[in-house]
Motif scaffolding. Structure first.
Motif, PDB file in Angstrom:
ATOM      1  N   VAL A  26      -7.826   4.421  -4.177  1.00 56.43           N
ATOM      2  CA  VAL A  26      -7.713   3.244  -3.248  1.00 56.43           C
ATOM      3  C   VAL A  26      -6.618   3.299  -2.263  1.00 56.43           C
ATOM      4  CG1 VAL A  26      -6.938   0.834  -4.062  1.00 56.43           C
ATOM      5  CG2 VAL A  26      -8.093   2.123  -5.626  1.00 56.43           C
ATOM      6  N   VAL A  57      -4.504  -0.189   6.669  1.00 55.93           N
ATOM      7  CA  VAL A  57      -3.679  -1.181   5.924  1.00 55.93           C
ATOM      8  C   VAL A  57      -2.204  -0.642   5.684  1.00 55.93           C
ATOM      9  CG1 VAL A  57      -3.396  -2.473   3.861  1.00 55.93           C
ATOM     10  CG2 VAL A  57      -5.481  -2.438   4.803  1.00 55.93           C
ATOM     11  N   LEU A  64       2.703  -5.863  -2.402  1.00 56.82           N
ATOM     12  CA  LEU A  64       1.968  -5.171  -1.571  1.00 56.82           C
ATOM     13  C   LEU A  64       0.469  -5.066  -1.761  1.00 56.82           C
ATOM     14  CD1 LEU A  64       3.649  -1.879  -2.855  1.00 56.82           C
ATOM     15  CD2 LEU A  64       3.925  -2.742  -0.689  1.00 56.82           C
ATOM     16  N   TYR A  65      -0.219  -5.424  -0.368  1.00 56.41           N
ATOM     17  CA  TYR A  65      -1.620  -5.655  -0.418  1.00 56.41           C
ATOM     18  C   TYR A  65      -1.993  -6.964  -1.081  1.00 56.41           C
ATOM     19  CZ  TYR A  65      -0.531  -0.614   0.041  1.00 56.41           C
ATOM     20  OH  TYR A  65       0.224   0.489   0.266  1.00 56.41           O
ATOM     21  N   GLY A  66      -1.246  -7.799  -1.007  1.00 52.37           N
ATOM     22  CA  GLY A  66      -1.407  -9.175  -1.702  1.00 52.37           C
ATOM     23  C   GLY A  66      -1.409  -8.966  -3.345  1.00 52.37           C
ATOM     24  N   LEU A  67      -0.746  -7.830  -3.745  1.00 53.53           N
ATOM     25  CA  LEU A  67      -0.703  -7.620  -5.334  1.00 53.53           C
ATOM     26  C   LEU A  67       0.903  -7.489  -5.853  1.00 53.53           C
ATOM     27  CD1 LEU A  67      -3.423  -4.688  -5.726  1.00 53.53           C
ATOM     28  CD2 LEU A  67      -3.526  -7.053  -6.211  1.00 53.53           C
ATOM     29  N   GLN A  86      -3.530 -11.557 -11.087  1.00 50.04           N
ATOM     30  CA  GLN A  86      -4.748 -12.448 -11.316  1.00 50.04           C
ATOM     31  C   GLN A  86      -3.716 -13.502 -12.203  1.00 50.04           C
ATOM     32  OE1 GLN A  86      -7.932 -10.903 -13.417  1.00 50.04           O
ATOM     33  NE2 GLN A  86      -9.210 -12.560 -13.054  1.00 50.04           N
ATOM     34  N   ILE A 114      -3.411  -5.418 -10.410  1.00 52.52           N
ATOM     35  CA  ILE A 114      -4.470  -6.532 -10.240  1.00 52.52           C
ATOM     36  C   ILE A 114      -4.453  -7.515 -11.373  1.00 52.52           C
ATOM     37  CG2 ILE A 114      -6.741  -6.446 -10.419  1.00 52.52           C
ATOM     38  CD1 ILE A 114      -6.987  -3.848  -8.898  1.00 52.52           C
ATOM     39  N   VAL A 115      -4.412  -6.750 -12.888  1.00 54.37           N
ATOM     40  CA  VAL A 115      -4.010  -7.758 -13.755  1.00 54.37           C
ATOM     41  C   VAL A 115      -2.973  -8.740 -13.701  1.00 54.37           C
ATOM     42  CG1 VAL A 115      -4.063  -8.105 -16.177  1.00 54.37           C
ATOM     43  CG2 VAL A 115      -5.200  -5.984 -15.371  1.00 54.37           C
ATOM     44  N   PHE A 132      -2.654   0.577  -9.853  1.00 54.66           N
ATOM     45  CA  PHE A 132      -3.435  -0.387  -9.270  1.00 54.66           C
ATOM     46  C   PHE A 132      -3.982  -1.495 -10.336  1.00 54.66           C
ATOM     47  CE2 PHE A 132      -3.744   1.294  -4.916  1.00 54.66           C
ATOM     48  CZ  PHE A 132      -3.319   0.052  -4.437  1.00 54.66           C
ATOM     49  N   ALA A 133      -4.507  -1.192 -11.240  1.00 54.37           N
ATOM     50  CA  ALA A 133      -5.036  -1.944 -12.218  1.00 54.37           C
ATOM     51  C   ALA A 133      -4.099  -2.665 -12.936  1.00 54.37           C
ATOM     52  CB  ALA A 133      -5.870  -1.104 -13.249  1.00 54.37           C
ATOM     53  N   THR A 134      -2.891  -2.328 -13.207  1.00 50.27           N
ATOM     54  CA  THR A 134      -1.785  -3.243 -13.884  1.00 50.27           C
ATOM     55  C   THR A 134      -1.360  -4.410 -12.820  1.00 50.27           C
ATOM     56  OG1 THR A 134      -1.071  -1.146 -15.111  1.00 50.27           O
ATOM     57  CG2 THR A 134       0.640  -3.035 -14.494  1.00 50.27           C
ATOM     58  N   LEU A 150      -7.282   2.357   1.298  1.00 51.01           N
ATOM     59  CA  LEU A 150      -6.422   1.378   2.323  1.00 51.01           C
ATOM     60  C   LEU A 150      -6.126   1.802   3.593  1.00 51.01           C
ATOM     61  CD1 LEU A 150      -4.508  -0.442  -0.756  1.00 51.01           C
ATOM     62  CD2 LEU A 150      -6.403  -1.553   0.524  1.00 51.01           C
TER      63      LEU A 150
END
Lengths: 324, 324
Positions: free
Chosen positions: B75, B84, B40-43, B104, B100-101, B96-98, B79
């Motif tokens: 967030v 989006v 979702l959203y590149g994540l 990455q 993102i980590v 979201f932070a989870t 979006l």
């Protein structure tokens, strides 16, 4: 009237807001600095483009000059709880959404200029905002500290170290290969006047001028700049630390010489810097402090008036109803 | 005692919390479903792994059973302001932070199992949590609606459509190529007992069983399951919609037959489902509703006791001090 402005972050954005206020019927193209872009947590962050977009679009945090108003920092706190580095760059939750959208579009193959246009569709900044290049460049700063002599990303020097360690060199990595983004050279060619706002002359305006073809295109136009240095000190920010790194004095005169002729045609300086002079450049002294949109607008109008004066002296008037 | 449990999301996670409470000195390995993972959203989002991790690590939103407690949705709102899609999946800021980590790390080349281990270093769930596979699989659901007959991602059917459109087929895309994640087959081989919590028998447990080699490895072990169906209805969730799609009745008997023998050795059913039977499977009826950690623990203990009983009848006792 068709106006092109180069711009860095806070100072440039505040100047542009004044410019917009005094030229309601002009077509303004802003060429934004992307040299201080950075990838954080896998997300692509474009601080200067966003500062311009948020400021002109009404979403900026007025007090700090960057980032979103009514911002929260939940994602950042959670990333820190996972131990993720760096923790010195302050991305808020609203801001994160911008970087998530940008990164998703870039990963899908869109160039940064198309992404910026898509983000601006929401913010309606009232200008056409184009990144200086779709090619990735990054300003790195050579420093010497307890870890030895090394290059760090501009943001690490600027934000984490607060420019407290002297910059020995400032290098735009990727500058040799970077091409101007689509629309940049055409906008300059079509412009009646080009304005250099009081942005950082090294890492904002200086960066844009390093992209192949941009300086040459500007030399053919009437270019008026607003000095970012007043009475020997930056109006805001730490431009002095950047100027020192490249061996340039922190004076309105030295910055004018840095930009040089034939690039520059007009130069607005503060009253205490009257006497600044360079062959081929019309210099005018006036108050340069931007307290608010009105004072920023007055400076922008003065820059436009100076362009008109230059054109009149050369026997060619800038086009359009806003010209006075 | 070494215990392996397969697990989906909410039901599995709540059962595991009970299991942990009654087996403080056991080594528990949880093989998590990744069939409902989604980008979702590149994540990269792994709903079931995160539900297990947050539930056992003390970060879960207790009321809704998924996502983080004290969550905010800044967030997501931003979006949506950018237009989006999709907007029907509810990711909070902490969550979201989870993602993102995770994204990455995956982009940096780490397999999902290593990423999950890194995330768990913060949450300390008290179990070893391994995704069923490091290879990407995705559960897709074939539906017919006004757009015709088409396959949608499981999450679109489950979350956006609330399983209101009948599933004609449920397909684990990528199942043929997916290998068990490192450690999965070894943990099963080393296990004294394997437990199937009351997770969804089609899109959670059924998905894990489709990964090459896992079912075969389990058939060599003592496997005890807890029925997710009580009196002809799912304890929670919409398992009936999934069972119907694969032609299986929503009964404790039908789910037991779906798992089948020789996989299953023991089966806990609710008292109203007493009479459920399958050759080679020891069935026991008891209350199966998980009101809290204590009642979940009592069910987990009953599953372990059933495994002990099965082993005793076969003349081989499960190992370890927790065996009773």
């Amino acid at each position: 009237m068709r106006i092109v402005a180069l711009a860095g972050g806070i100072g440039g954005a505040r100047f542009l807001r004044g410019l917009l206020a005094v030229t309601p019927s002009s077509e303004i193209t802003v060429i934004g600095n992307t040299g201080d872009d950075i990838s954080l947590y896998g997300l692509r962050v474009c601080p200067d483009l966003d500062t311009v977009m948020y400021t002109l679009g009404g979403g900026i945090n007025e007090e700090q000059g960057w980032g979103r108003q009514k911002e929260s920092y939940v994602v950042k706190e959670e990333l820190a709880a996972y131990g993720v580095e760096p923790q010195w760059f302050g991305l808020g939750d609203r801001d994160f959404a911008t970087h998530i959208v940008r990164t998703q579009m870039i990963d899908a193959g869109y160039p940064l200029s198309a992404v910026t246009e898509a983000l601006c569709a929401r913010w309606e900044p009232g200008v056409r905002l184009i990144p200086m290049s779709d090619d990735r460049t990054e300003t790195h700063v050579v420093i010497s500290d307890e870890q030895g002599r090394r290059a760090v990303h501009f943001q690490e020097w600027w934000v984490r170290l607060r420019a407290s360690v002297p910059a020995e060199q400032i290098i735009l990595v990727g500058a040799d290969e970077a091409k101007p983004a689509p629309g940049v050279l055409q906008a300059i060619a079509d412009a009646d006047v080009v304005i250099l706002p009081p942005s950082n002359p090294v890492v904002s305006i200086g960066t844009i001028l390093q992209i192949k073809g941009i300086r040459e295109a500007l030399e053919a136009k009437t270019v008026v700049g607003v000095s970012p240095i007043v009475g020997g000190a930056p109006v805001r920010g730490m431009a002095d630390a950047c100027l020192t790194a490249i061996g340039v004095d922190t004076t309105a005169q030295a910055v004018l010489e840095l930009y040089g002729s034939p690039l520059m045609d007009g130069w607005l300086v503060a009253e205490e810097d009257a006497g600044t002079a360079l062959d081929g450049v019309l210099v005018e002294a006036r108050p340069l402090i931007m307290h608010d949109v009105e004072s920023a607008g007055a400076i922008a109008q003065a820059a436009l008036d100076l362009a008109t004066e230059i054109a009149a002296r050369r026997g060619t008037a800038p086009q359009g109803e806003d010209a006075r």
